[in-house]
Design an enzyme around this catalytic site. Structure first.
Site, PDB file in Angstrom:
ATOM      1  CG  ASP A  77      66.996  46.528  40.804  1.00  0.00           C
ATOM      2  OD1 ASP A  77      66.421  46.924  39.780  1.00  0.00           O
ATOM      3  OD2 ASP A  77      66.699  46.894  41.958  1.00  0.00           O
ATOM      4  CG  HIS A  85      63.170  47.442  41.498  1.00  0.00           C
ATOM      5  ND1 HIS A  85      64.285  48.066  42.018  1.00  0.00           N
ATOM      6  CD2 HIS A  85      62.124  48.273  41.798  1.00  0.00           C
ATOM      7  CE1 HIS A  85      63.941  49.205  42.595  1.00  0.00           C
ATOM      8  NE2 HIS A  85      62.635  49.348  42.470  1.00  0.00           N
ATOM      9  CB  SER A  89      62.301  51.645  44.696  1.00  0.00           C
ATOM     10  OG  SER A  89      62.377  52.077  43.359  1.00  0.00           O
TER      11      SER A  89
END
Length: 214
Positions: free
Chosen positions: A145, A203, A81
């Site tokens: 995602d 995610h 991320s």
């Protein structure tokens, strides 16, 4: 992404010239402002942030390379991320500042394993990272995602080349493109994961590693 500061970094959806914080001869190379600030900023009053992430990473890397001067080494960065964006910026920084070049001229290979990473920079950033600096990136993401689809929802690497060129020429501040080679995953094919899980689950790093392992 955990703290308020990190959320602000994620939401600063405009491109900033990278040379203002990282030495780069191409003034058209731009990256998302929040990511760049997160990588280069420091807070002298904060006991944990007297040195920026950039200073800490480059300092530790330099120390390790000096500790093993005669070893055959490579440099691999990874992150999930926001950490993926930091890893990509750091790899660019290492190669651009030639920290991966030994005194004898040997070039140390630099690569990135990116998990669920957002887009980091513009077309010029991609070109310099991949073609000029030779950094190799494997971009792993779950097709369901939403984070890897941002920033640059409307103008990105899937847009026609002519549109990307126009966007770059007129300096549109939200024209982003992914870097590296894509490895797309799908959590819905796993019999051990909930196929209609929420966005946060799509995610999740553990889910990514599970699919890779399977």
């Amino acid at each position: 992404t955990v703290t308020h500061v990190e959320w602000v970094a994620n939401l600063q959806n405009f491109l900033k010239p990278i040379y203002q914080d990282i030495p780069c001869p191409d003034n058209d190379v731009r990256v998302e402002a929040g990511f760049l600030d997160m990588y280069t900023d420091r807070q002298m009053k904060d006991g944990y942030c007297k040195f920026s992430a950039r200073e800490q990473v480059l300092g530790e890397l330099k120390r390790l390379l000096e500790k093993f001067p005669n070893e055959e080494v490579s440099i691999t960065l990874t992150g999930h991320s926001l950490g993926s964006a930091m890893a990509t910026l750091s790899a660019f920084d290492i190669a651009e500042t030639r920290l991966n070049i030994r005194e004898n001229g040997e070039k140390i290979h630099v690569s990135v394993f990116s998990f669920s990473g957002p887009r980091v920079g513009n077309v010029k950033f991609k070109g310099r990272l991949e073609s000029h600096l030779g950094v190799k990136v494997l971009r792993v993401h779950n097709k369901h995602d939403l984070v890897p689809k941002s920033p640059g929802f409307f103008i990105n690497e899937t847009s026609p080349p002519w549109l990307l060129k126009i966007a770059e020429d007129i300096d549109i501040p939200w024209c982003y493109t992914h870097v590296g080679v894509e490895l797309e995953l799908d959590h819905k094919i796993s019999p051990f994961l909930i196929p209609d899980a929420d966005a946060a689950s799509a995610h999740n790093l553990e889910a990514h590693l599970h699919i890779l392992d399977g």
